[in-house]
Design an enzyme around this catalytic site. Sequence first.
Site, mmCIF file in Angstrom:
data_model
loop_
_atom_site.group_PDB
_atom_site.id
_atom_site.type_symbol
_atom_site.label_atom_id
_atom_site.label_comp_id
_atom_site.label_asym_id
_atom_site.label_seq_id
_atom_site.Cartn_x
_atom_site.Cartn_y
_atom_site.Cartn_z
ATOM 1 C CB ALA A 2 75.899 20.377 42.055
ATOM 2 C CB CYS A 3 78.205 24.958 42.273
ATOM 3 S SG CYS A 3 79.625 26.036 42.416
#
Lengths: 85, 199
Positions: free
Chosen positions: A17-18
Amino acid sequence: MSLQTDATETLDVKGAACPMPVVKTKQAVDDLSQGDLLEVVATDSGSMSDIDGWASGTDGVSLVDQEERDEGGETVYVHYVQVEE
Amino acid sequence: MSTETEDAPDADAPAGDTEAADVEALRERVDELEQQLSDAAVETDDDTKSMVIVATKGTLDMAYPPLILASTAAAFGWDVTVFHTFWGLDILHEERSKDLKLSAVGNPNMPVPNAIASLPGMDRMTTKMMRKRIDDNETASIGELLDTCFDMGVEMQACQMTIDLMDYDEDDFYDGVTVGVGAATALERMADADVQLLV
């Protein structure tokens, strides 16, 4: 020849994820040579905008193409990043 | 009338010399200014962007924004400094950073009423819940983000005044953390930076 077969290397950031897709892309690009093409495979839908933004704001790389693919029922976001000559 | 005035120096040899000297002086001045301009262009040619983040919070949620922004900016090739002060120091504290907590008290967006959230043991539960969400979403851990920041050359600074205030020791922090810095250091960097953020 498709971009997929042209790619010098593939970076698998599925699940990440980011900000990791962008960060890992940058780290992978640093290990490549001029003219190389990196294929980045992510499952983070935000990576479409993020990798685009990163490539526009970073010297020495350009985003050649992005596509959404279905991989066994899972949507993956594929980015092709070229290391500029 | 005006034509006459303009023509007059041409007819007059000494005045023509003066004009030639003026032109020469102007040429020199133009050369000088062009040189200055190109020197200035070289100085500002370094278009590397820079960012300074001041990280003041050390809860499990609020430790994320500075580290995410810092690692992403480093991926852009920016020069990044994160100045940690007050509870933000816990992010760099080798032991405490592994055990950052979250409380539902004072956070009306969390699904636990304050009266219950303030009971003993509730912070531990809230933190556990948050950690599970982080794992389930495969969001990077604080440790991973810290490693990434260090690997990518982000300068992690720990404010000396608050190290002393919180009774921490300089050795409590990860290797690579810059100690012995204060507000003036942070401000000096911020003045030169393209992006300045307070978290």
